[in-house]
Design a protein around this motif. Structure first.
Motif: not given
Length: 206
Positions: A143-149, A192-194
């Motif tokens: 989930a972290r990687q998806a947000r960073i993307a 974007k990163l919440h």
């Protein structure tokens, strides 16, 4: 050889890797009481090609195999998966150095040959329990990687400077943009990163 058997509708999956067909069948029989799906592989290469992470899982692997050793397989799992599954290695008396290397690389446990059924079930149960928390970590990292993307290249550059402890004024000078533009970028990044604070933003990347 490769085979699969399942008990009931259990979500538990155990992967067994050994180039000895007799050993594969013996381990399958020992694990019968666990009510898990047991997948047998006589090649680490085939296992790596077919492996897909599951919520409750573990790997049982011999260390010495002709095509690819257990240690080499472990390294490939670590390289290709955010959170690799717990691995229980089967070892001979002469493989102590390999055991030490495996444990340093994150192996869950090891069992000396000849394998005792009670010990095997006990260690595998512990590995399956550990895999539950590992899967939660895997989901969080994904989930972290998806947000960073979602970040643009400019936002990624600004995040790097923020995490390095640079204030908005220094970031504006480094990027050749106004302080207000930096603050606007930071606001969009946090949305974007919440995250709601710079501390949370830094923690996300550390």
């Amino acid at each position: 050889m490769q085979g699969t058997f399942s008990a009931g509708r259990s979500a538990k999956t155990i992967y067994v890797i050994d180039d000895d067909d007799f050993m594969l069948e013996a381990i399958k029989d020992m694990l019968g009481s666990l009510g898990a799906e047991v997948q047998l592989f006589d090649s680490p290469v085939t296992f790596l090609q077919r492996y897909s992470p599951r919520p409750v899982e573990c790997v049982i692997s011999d260390i010495v195999m002709p095509e690819l050793s257990g240690l080499e397989m472990q390294k490939k799992l670590v390289q290709t998966h955010l959170v690799p599954p717990p691995i229980v290695f089967l070892t001979g008396v002469s493989e102590i150095a390999a055991v030490v290397e495996a444990m340093r690389s994150g192996a869950f446990d090891f069992i000396e040959k000849p394998v005792n059924g009670y010990t095997l079930v006990e260690r595998v149960n512990a590995a399956l329990a550990k895999s539950v928390s590992l899967h939660s970590k895997r989901l969080a990292l994904a989930a972290r990687q998806a947000r960073i993307a979602l970040l643009t290249s400019k936002e990624a550059e600004i995040v790097e400077l923020v995490v390095a402890g640079k204030p908005s004024r220094e970031i504006s000078e480094a990027q050749g943009i106004s302080i207000r533009t930096v603050e606007n970028h930071r606001a969009r990044i946090m949305a974007k990163l919440h995250v709601t604070s710079t501390v949370e933003l830094v923690r996300l990347f550390l």
